[in-house]
Design a protein around this motif. Structure first.
Motif, PDB file in Angstrom:
ATOM      1  N   PRO A  33      70.861  27.904  95.081  1.00 47.90           N
ATOM      2  CA  PRO A  33      69.643  27.785  94.064  1.00 47.90           C
ATOM      3  C   PRO A  33      68.904  26.663  94.397  1.00 47.90           C
ATOM      4  CG  PRO A  33      71.580  28.878  92.770  1.00 47.90           C
ATOM      5  CD  PRO A  33      72.009  28.509  94.214  1.00 47.90           C
ATOM      6  N   GLY A  34      67.576  26.809  94.578  1.00 47.09           N
ATOM      7  CA  GLY A  34      66.570  25.630  94.488  1.00 47.09           C
ATOM      8  C   GLY A  34      65.107  25.890  94.361  1.00 47.09           C
ATOM      9  N   SER A  35      64.447  25.061  94.900  1.00 47.49           N
ATOM     10  CA  SER A  35      62.906  25.241  94.651  1.00 47.49           C
ATOM     11  C   SER A  35      62.141  25.188  96.076  1.00 47.49           C
ATOM     12  CB  SER A  35      62.334  24.103  93.723  1.00 47.49           C
ATOM     13  OG  SER A  35      62.938  24.281  92.335  1.00 47.49           O
ATOM     14  N   PRO A  36      62.473  25.918  97.027  1.00 43.72           N
ATOM     15  CA  PRO A  36      62.004  25.899  98.405  1.00 43.72           C
ATOM     16  C   PRO A  36      60.312  26.052  98.216  1.00 43.72           C
ATOM     17  CG  PRO A  36      62.783  27.879  97.925  1.00 43.72           C
ATOM     18  CD  PRO A  36      63.211  27.390  96.784  1.00 43.72           C
ATOM     19  N   ASP A  37      59.756  25.675  99.155  1.00 44.40           N
ATOM     20  CA  ASP A  37      58.234  25.795  99.204  1.00 44.40           C
ATOM     21  C   ASP A  37      58.017  26.686 100.785  1.00 44.40           C
ATOM     22  OD1 ASP A  37      57.732  23.999 101.421  1.00 44.40           O
ATOM     23  OD2 ASP A  37      57.557  22.262  99.960  1.00 44.40           O
ATOM     24  N   SER A  39      56.821  25.963 103.582  1.00 49.40           N
ATOM     25  CA  SER A  39      57.215  25.082 104.522  1.00 49.40           C
ATOM     26  C   SER A  39      58.684  25.105 104.899  1.00 49.40           C
ATOM     27  CB  SER A  39      56.738  23.761 104.573  1.00 49.40           C
ATOM     28  OG  SER A  39      57.602  23.164 103.668  1.00 49.40           O
ATOM     29  N   ASP A  40      59.484  25.830 103.945  1.00 49.42           N
ATOM     30  CA  ASP A  40      61.008  25.963 104.098  1.00 49.42           C
ATOM     31  C   ASP A  40      61.358  27.302 104.717  1.00 49.42           C
ATOM     32  OD1 ASP A  40      61.177  22.970 103.158  1.00 49.42           O
ATOM     33  OD2 ASP A  40      61.298  23.781 101.131  1.00 49.42           O
ATOM     34  N   SER A  41      62.629  27.217 105.402  1.00 44.43           N
ATOM     35  CA  SER A  41      63.418  28.405 105.373  1.00 44.43           C
ATOM     36  C   SER A  41      64.171  28.602 104.104  1.00 44.43           C
ATOM     37  CB  SER A  41      64.632  28.311 106.559  1.00 44.43           C
ATOM     38  OG  SER A  41      63.876  27.950 107.754  1.00 44.43           O
ATOM     39  N   SER A  42      64.055  30.043 103.600  1.00 47.26           N
ATOM     40  CA  SER A  42      64.691  30.238 102.342  1.00 47.26           C
ATOM     41  C   SER A  42      64.832  31.696 102.151  1.00 47.26           C
ATOM     42  CB  SER A  42      63.507  29.822 101.258  1.00 47.26           C
ATOM     43  OG  SER A  42      62.335  30.541 101.315  1.00 47.26           O
ATOM     44  N   VAL A  43      65.567  31.955 101.056  1.00 48.25           N
ATOM     45  CA  VAL A  43      65.821  33.171 100.417  1.00 48.25           C
ATOM     46  C   VAL A  43      65.029  33.244  99.047  1.00 48.25           C
ATOM     47  CG1 VAL A  43      67.445  34.847  99.512  1.00 48.25           C
ATOM     48  CG2 VAL A  43      67.980  33.836 101.826  1.00 48.25           C
ATOM     49  N   GLY A  45      62.107  32.551  98.046  1.00 48.16           N
ATOM     50  CA  GLY A  45      61.256  31.466  98.013  1.00 48.16           C
ATOM     51  C   GLY A  45      59.703  31.938  98.321  1.00 48.16           C
ATOM     52  N   PRO A  46      58.793  31.138  98.260  1.00 49.17           N
ATOM     53  CA  PRO A  46      57.582  31.297  98.432  1.00 49.17           C
ATOM     54  C   PRO A  46      57.356  31.568 100.171  1.00 49.17           C
ATOM     55  CG  PRO A  46      57.526  29.162  97.896  1.00 49.17           C
ATOM     56  CD  PRO A  46      58.980  29.679  97.667  1.00 49.17           C
ATOM     57  N   LEU A  47      56.472  32.424 100.662  1.00 51.39           N
ATOM     58  CA  LEU A  47      56.259  32.795 102.166  1.00 51.39           C
ATOM     59  C   LEU A  47      55.186  32.125 102.524  1.00 51.39           C
ATOM     60  CD1 LEU A  47      57.503  36.457 102.245  1.00 51.39           C
ATOM     61  CD2 LEU A  47      58.773  34.283 102.247  1.00 51.39           C
ATOM     62  N   LEU A  48      55.140  31.734 103.755  1.00 48.55           N
ATOM     63  CA  LEU A  48      54.130  31.071 104.564  1.00 48.55           C
ATOM     64  C   LEU A  48      53.178  32.177 104.955  1.00 48.55           C
ATOM     65  CD1 LEU A  48      52.492  28.641 105.547  1.00 48.55           C
ATOM     66  CD2 LEU A  48      53.778  29.021 107.957  1.00 48.55           C
ATOM     67  N   TRP A  49      52.262  32.515 104.046  1.00 52.45           N
ATOM     68  CA  TRP A  49      51.610  33.952 104.398  1.00 52.45           C
ATOM     69  C   TRP A  49      49.935  33.610 104.451  1.00 52.45           C
ATOM     70  CZ3 TRP A  49      53.351  38.454 105.854  1.00 52.45           C
ATOM     71  CH2 TRP A  49      52.612  39.489 106.017  1.00 52.45           C
ATOM     72  N   PRO A  50      49.275  34.154 105.545  1.00 50.40           N
ATOM     73  CA  PRO A  50      47.937  33.952 105.532  1.00 50.40           C
ATOM     74  C   PRO A  50      46.911  34.517 104.272  1.00 50.40           C
ATOM     75  CG  PRO A  50      48.764  34.585 107.418  1.00 50.40           C
ATOM     76  CD  PRO A  50      49.700  34.940 106.454  1.00 50.40           C
ATOM     77  N   ALA A  51      46.050  33.665 103.754  1.00 55.45           N
ATOM     78  CA  ALA A  51      45.602  34.227 102.635  1.00 55.45           C
ATOM     79  C   ALA A  51      44.630  35.542 102.895  1.00 55.45           C
ATOM     80  CB  ALA A  51      44.644  32.906 102.011  1.00 55.45           C
ATOM     81  N   ASP A  52      43.892  35.453 104.166  1.00 62.03           N
ATOM     82  CA  ASP A  52      43.155  36.674 104.651  1.00 62.03           C
ATOM     83  C   ASP A  52      44.015  37.766 105.250  1.00 62.03           C
ATOM     84  OD1 ASP A  52      43.888  35.285 106.748  1.00 62.03           O
ATOM     85  OD2 ASP A  52      42.007  34.979 107.637  1.00 62.03           O
ATOM     86  N   GLU A  53      45.343  37.542 104.965  1.00 65.25           N
ATOM     87  CA  GLU A  53      45.814  38.700 105.612  1.00 65.25           C
ATOM     88  C   GLU A  53      46.563  39.671 104.508  1.00 65.25           C
ATOM     89  OE1 GLU A  53      49.990  39.193 108.359  1.00 65.25           O
ATOM     90  OE2 GLU A  53      48.533  37.769 108.956  1.00 65.25           O
ATOM     91  N   PRO A  54      46.270  41.050 104.718  1.00 67.42           N
ATOM     92  CA  PRO A  54      46.751  42.048 103.690  1.00 67.42           C
ATOM     93  C   PRO A  54      48.526  41.720 103.610  1.00 67.42           C
ATOM     94  CG  PRO A  54      45.550  43.211 105.142  1.00 67.42           C
ATOM     95  CD  PRO A  54      45.729  41.859 105.923  1.00 67.42           C
ATOM     96  N   TRP A  55      48.982  41.858 102.373  1.00 61.81           N
ATOM     97  CA  TRP A  55      50.522  41.899 101.943  1.00 61.81           C
ATOM     98  C   TRP A  55      50.949  43.139 102.295  1.00 61.81           C
ATOM     99  CZ3 TRP A  55      53.111  37.505 100.675  1.00 61.81           C
ATOM    100  CH2 TRP A  55      54.383  37.724 100.143  1.00 61.81           C
ATOM    101  N   PRO A  56      52.250  43.191 103.027  1.00 59.22           N
ATOM    102  CA  PRO A  56      53.145  44.485 103.181  1.00 59.22           C
ATOM    103  C   PRO A  56      52.967  45.163 102.172  1.00 59.22           C
ATOM    104  CG  PRO A  56      54.115  42.403 104.200  1.00 59.22           C
ATOM    105  CD  PRO A  56      53.107  41.812 103.209  1.00 59.22           C
ATOM    106  N   LEU A  57      52.740  46.426 102.148  1.00 57.38           N
ATOM    107  CA  LEU A  57      53.094  47.412 101.125  1.00 57.38           C
ATOM    108  C   LEU A  57      53.919  48.471 101.404  1.00 57.38           C
ATOM    109  CD1 LEU A  57      48.942  47.853 100.444  1.00 57.38           C
ATOM    110  CD2 LEU A  57      50.648  46.544  98.996  1.00 57.38           C
ATOM    111  N   CYS A  58      54.758  49.394 100.588  1.00 54.55           N
ATOM    112  CA  CYS A  58      55.142  50.178 100.857  1.00 54.55           C
ATOM    113  C   CYS A  58      54.309  51.557 100.526  1.00 54.55           C
ATOM    114  CB  CYS A  58      56.462  50.588  99.992  1.00 54.55           C
ATOM    115  SG  CYS A  58      57.349  52.101  99.945  1.00 54.55           S
ATOM    116  N   THR A  59      53.953  52.321 101.460  1.00 55.40           N
ATOM    117  CA  THR A  59      53.219  53.470 101.135  1.00 55.40           C
ATOM    118  C   THR A  59      53.742  55.012 101.215  1.00 55.40           C
ATOM    119  OG1 THR A  59      52.707  53.736 103.673  1.00 55.40           O
ATOM    120  CG2 THR A  59      51.143  52.315 102.227  1.00 55.40           C
ATOM    121  N   VAL A 197      67.301  27.417  98.657  1.00 56.45           N
ATOM    122  CA  VAL A 197      67.286  26.756  99.769  1.00 56.45           C
ATOM    123  C   VAL A 197      68.403  27.088 100.805  1.00 56.45           C
ATOM    124  CG1 VAL A 197      65.909  24.801  98.692  1.00 56.45           C
ATOM    125  CG2 VAL A 197      68.328  25.034  98.635  1.00 56.45           C
ATOM    126  N   LEU A 198      68.342  26.564 102.002  1.00 56.95           N
ATOM    127  CA  LEU A 198      69.251  26.961 103.028  1.00 56.95           C
ATOM    128  C   LEU A 198      69.983  26.024 103.663  1.00 56.95           C
ATOM    129  CD1 LEU A 198      67.631  29.933 104.865  1.00 56.95           C
ATOM    130  CD2 LEU A 198      68.824  30.119 102.793  1.00 56.95           C
TER     131      LEU A 198
END
Length: 342
Positions: A33-37, A39-43, A45-59, A197-198
């Motif tokens: 347990p921790g507070s990754p951001d 920029s970190d490898s994590s489980v 935690g927040p992901l480095l995802w482009p603001a202009d790229e669609p988020w993955p969806l289950c269709t 955190v890892l």
């Protein structure tokens, strides 16, 4: 804090020198347990995802409007962790039990139409700079991101999971998404990972016994049976080490190495695009150790603490408290992955 795997109970190559030819490595992730951001490898935690790229969806069509709220799942875990830490004997108070009963309720989502695209959950992200056994991604990608749908209602059985792997070049993300979409309700609590955190650690590993040459496998089994017979003659003798649970494949979240097939017989994992035998990419485990694999418990952990309080930092549950092995095509990581639950 660094996590260190204890030395194995014995040198298995001294007993079976042929195993040296099959020795490999795997990187234990040791999520805690921790507070990754981003920029970190994590489980979880927040992901480095482009603001202009669609988020993955289950269709895929399946029920998705009834389940538990993600916030309630996280809150329930916080209440339980606090209660058991405060009083390991009795756990939650009566007032806390009332709160837990309320938090455990399922809800029907009014904001989501039946079979509408459902945001997937980000499970983990792994930077190659941090993980020694993480293979190179396609076209120089240095970041692997793992997503899944929070419902067990997918093809081919109608009870399967839906998994998606995304490779990217981290340096190309100039503006990151700060508030990713979330599913309003969750079909199974075990899909919701707590932020961790890892503490990656590369260790040695050997193949599942059932995949070794017949003669070597049979000799290992015979040695185990002889050790067990000797231990049964002495009530004070410790439990002898076992190839499967003490000497070959570590438990817990890890990258690379060999898959365990302890629940089913070994199955061919060939790429469905090019027929190349696939390699283990990632193991997502329900626990970091248990009573049978406690020899892998890191040296820094409190060995007197109850397993249920310390061995499940991510709170992820795969199937019936098993593990998910994800396989990758070594010829082209863009080919669809395959997976097995053990």
């Amino acid at each position: 804090m660094t996590r260190t795997t204890p030395p194995r109970p014995l040198d298995v190559e001294a007993l079976f020198p042929e195993l040296a030819a099959y020795r490999g490595t795997t990187t234990r992730l040791h999520p805690r347990p921790g507070s990754p951001d981003a920029s970190d490898s994590s489980v979880g935690g927040p992901l480095l995802w482009p603001a202009d790229e669609p988020w993955p969806l289950c269709t895929e069509p399946h029920g998705r409007r009834r389940g538990r709220r993600p916030a309630d799942i996280h809150r329930e875990r916080q209440v339980l962790a606090s209660a058991w830490a405060r009083n390991p004997d009795s756990g939650p108070t009566d007032a806390e039990r009332q709160l837990l009963a309320e938090l455990s309720r399922e809800h029907r989502s009014a904001e989501l139409a039946e079979n509408a695209p459902l945001p997937m959950l980000g499970v983990a992200q792994l930077y190659r700079r941090d993980i020694a056994d993480l293979p190179a991604g396609p076209d120089g990608c240095d970041l692997l991101q793992v997503f899944w749908c929070p419902f067990d209602r997918h093809r081919p059985t109608g009870y399967s999971m839906s998994l998606q792997l995304i490779w990217r070049r981290s340096w190309e993300v100039t503006e990151a998404l700060t508030a990713p979409p979330q599913p309003p309700v969750i079909g199974s609590d075990g899909y919701v990972a707590e932020p961790c955190v890892l503490h990656p650690e590369q260790v040695g590993t050997y193949p599942f016994a059932g995949l070794l040459p017949d003669d070597l496998r049979d000799r290992i089994y015979a040695w185990e049976e002889a050790e067990e017979a000797c231990a049964e003659e002495d009530d004070d003798a410790p439990v002898p080490p076992c190839y499967q649970y003490d000497l070959s494949i570590p438990p817990g979240w890890r990258v690379g190495g060999f898959a365990s097939w302890h629940l089913t017989d070994p199955a061919p994992m060939d790429c469905r695009t090019c027929a190349t035998p696939m390699e283990l990419l990632l193991t997502i485990d329900s626990s970091e150790w248990d009573g049978g694999s406690k020899s892998w418990m890191p040296q820094e952990e409190d060995r007197e603490a109850p397993t249920f309080l310390t061995a499940r930092p991510t709170e992820v549950t795969v199937g019936r408290a098993g593990e998910l092995n994800i396989f990758l095509c070594p010829t082209d990581p863009r080919h669809p992955s395959r997976w097995s639950i053990q």
